[in-house]
Design a protein around this motif. Structure first.
Motif, PDB file in Angstrom:
ATOM      1  N   LEU A 206      47.915  -7.166  27.081  1.00 35.35           N
ATOM      2  CA  LEU A 206      47.651  -6.110  28.059  1.00 35.35           C
ATOM      3  C   LEU A 206      46.196  -6.104  28.499  1.00 35.35           C
ATOM      4  O   LEU A 206      45.897  -5.987  29.692  1.00 35.35           O
ATOM      5  CB  LEU A 206      48.009  -4.750  27.458  1.00 35.35           C
TER       6      LEU A 206
ATOM      7  N   SER B 108      45.066  -1.168  38.909  1.00 35.23           N
ATOM      8  CA  SER B 108      46.214  -0.291  39.104  1.00 35.23           C
ATOM      9  C   SER B 108      47.320  -1.002  39.885  1.00 35.23           C
ATOM     10  O   SER B 108      48.504  -0.942  39.519  1.00 35.23           O
ATOM     11  CB  SER B 108      45.782   0.983  39.839  1.00 35.23           C
TER      12      SER B 108
ATOM     13  N   PHE C 216      49.120  -3.827  37.733  1.00 35.68           N
ATOM     14  CA  PHE C 216      50.107  -3.342  36.776  1.00 35.68           C
ATOM     15  C   PHE C 216      51.357  -2.833  37.491  1.00 35.68           C
ATOM     16  O   PHE C 216      52.486  -3.079  37.039  1.00 35.68           O
ATOM     17  CB  PHE C 216      49.504  -2.244  35.908  1.00 35.68           C
TER      18      PHE C 216
ATOM     19  N   PRO D 189      54.186  -3.776  27.271  1.00 35.98           N
ATOM     20  CA  PRO D 189      52.957  -3.029  27.596  1.00 35.98           C
ATOM     21  C   PRO D 189      52.641  -3.004  29.089  1.00 35.98           C
ATOM     22  O   PRO D 189      52.322  -1.949  29.644  1.00 35.98           O
ATOM     23  CB  PRO D 189      51.864  -3.772  26.804  1.00 35.98           C
ATOM     24  N   VAL D 190      52.737  -4.158  29.749  1.00 30.75           N
ATOM     25  CA  VAL D 190      52.378  -4.210  31.162  1.00 30.75           C
ATOM     26  C   VAL D 190      53.406  -3.465  32.010  1.00 30.75           C
ATOM     27  O   VAL D 190      53.055  -2.844  33.033  1.00 30.75           O
ATOM     28  CB  VAL D 190      52.229  -5.676  31.632  1.00 30.75           C
TER      29      VAL D 190
ATOM     30  N   ALA E 296      52.677   0.329  31.506  1.00 33.76           N
ATOM     31  CA  ALA E 296      51.460   0.666  32.256  1.00 33.76           C
ATOM     32  C   ALA E 296      51.732   0.623  33.755  1.00 33.76           C
ATOM     33  O   ALA E 296      51.227   1.453  34.523  1.00 33.76           O
ATOM     34  CB  ALA E 296      50.337  -0.292  31.886  1.00 33.76           C
TER      35      ALA E 296
ATOM     36  N   PHE F 268      53.565   3.695  35.035  1.00 34.09           N
ATOM     37  CA  PHE F 268      52.627   4.826  35.135  1.00 34.09           C
ATOM     38  C   PHE F 268      51.779   4.704  36.398  1.00 34.09           C
ATOM     39  O   PHE F 268      51.560   5.681  37.126  1.00 34.09           O
ATOM     40  CB  PHE F 268      51.736   4.864  33.894  1.00 34.09           C
ATOM     41  N   GLU F 269      51.294   3.496  36.684  1.00 32.30           N
ATOM     42  CA  GLU F 269      50.427   3.285  37.849  1.00 32.30           C
ATOM     43  C   GLU F 269      51.211   3.275  39.156  1.00 32.30           C
ATOM     44  O   GLU F 269      50.628   3.483  40.224  1.00 32.30           O
ATOM     45  CB  GLU F 269      49.663   1.966  37.707  1.00 32.30           C
TER      46      GLU F 269
END
Length: 351
Positions: free
Chosen positions: A72, A104, A107, A337-338, A341, A344-345
């Motif tokens: 990540l 941002s 991801f 993980p990516v 993330a 979320f982004e």
């Protein structure tokens, strides 16, 4: 006449994805799901299930967590830095792109790439760069070609090192040498041709229409010359836009860093399930995973990546159960993980 390949003539409009009917989308998703099921069936068909479950049960999850953190932070961070170095040199009509903004977007587009059929991630990135910063489609395509050629050159050199130092069967070793030499020589030749093209058409000059054949010539020359001419034309544009050697050097450096950290995550996941292989084999498995990831099949490449890694580890003398356990844990460490993330982004990008 086909539209001349010129920086001034690059298309200024936003990219548009052709509409697709619900039935077509459902058929595509269904086909991808069936491919994943078929690949996992082939993997589990001749598998020692107790060995596989035992490897998962006794895995060192601290090493898996460290691998996920490196993936990540450093793998993605180096890839973002490579792209940011290239993009900040390109012409755009709106505010400057910051590293944080690109992080941002990277991801978010990675999550779209992992969860949706191709090319959802690439389309999202292109649309957002156009909408927020005014990068034209042609400029982004030219930069992406430069990025991919630099990446291929790095992979070719790394494969050459693997072939020289990894202890592998002779047939596999010869294949590695062939891939490394062809990849390195091919990337070098393309860069040389594009460099010569860039010298002949410096910034501020019009590109003659003879670079691509006219419609009347298509019958005689065929699609190959059109595709190759357009590729060299776009790559030449990218080189003359990114004409400072230091920019290309830094982009190549961060590409190499991403690969080195990726190979380290391979080693961590191998040790986590009790597989001990020399360092050159880490790079070999990383290259196999990268090659499997190029296949436009299942979202997230589940099944395809595992099949490639299990076959490579079997050639190195590792039993299939432990090899599959490693493959799933390595894939998850890079995928989860990516993707989290990115989800979320994605809210920020879709505002």
């Amino acid at each position: 006449m086909l539209k001349p390949c010129s920086v001034r003539n690059l298309e200024d409009g936003a990219p548009a994805s052709p509409p697709r009917g619900q039935r077509r989308v459902a058929l595509r998703w269904g086909g991808l799901f069936l491919v994943s099921v078929a690949l996992f069936y082939l993997l589990f068909r001749k598998l020692d299930l107790s060995e596989f479950l035992g490897a998962l049960r006794t895995a060192d999850w601290r090493l898996i967590a460290l691998s996920a953190a490196l993936s990540l932070g450093l793998c993605n961070g180096a890839a973002i830095a490579r792209l940011w170095i290239l993009l900040r040199e390109l012409p755009h009509t709106r505010g400057a792109l910051t590293f944080y903004e690109l992080t941002s977007l990277h991801f978010a587009s990675s999550a779209a790439h992992n969860l949706l059929p191709a090319p959802a991630g690439e389309v999202m990135r292109t649309v957002q760069l156009y909408r927020l910063h005014g990068y034209t489609v042609g400029v982004l395509v030219a930069a992406q070609l430069v990025e991919k050629i630099l990446e291929a050159l790095g992979l070719g050199l790394e494969t050459l090192a693997c072939a020289a130092f990894a202890v592998v069967p002779k047939v596999l070793g010869y294949s590695l040498y062939a891939f490394a030499l062809l990849g390195t020589a091919g990337a070098g030749l393309i860069l040389f041709i594009a460099w010569r093209w860039e010298l002949a058409h410096p910034i501020g000059t019009e590109v003659p229409s003879e670079i691509l054949p006219s419609r009347a010539e298509l019958g005689r020359l065929g699609w190959l010359r059109v595709v190759l001419g357009g590729f060299i034309c776009k790559l030449g544009e990218g080189l003359r836009l990114l004409r400072r050697g230091r920019v290309l050097g830094w982009a190549f450096f961060f590409s190499t860093v991403a690969d080195l950290v990726n190979a380290l995550t391979v080693g961590l996941c191998l040790y986590a399930v009790g597989i001990s292989l020399p360092v050159p084999s880490w790079f070999l498995l990383m290259l196999v995973a990268r090659a499997a990831g190029l296949l436009p099949t299942t979202p997230g490449q589940f099944g395809v990546l595992e099949a490639g890694l299990v076959l490579a580890l079997s050639a190195l003398g590792v039993d299939r159960g432990r090899a599959l356990a490693f493959s799933l844990l390595y894939h998850t460490a890079h995928f989860a993980p990516v993707t989290l993330a990115g989800l979320f982004e994605m809210r920020r990008q879709l505002k």
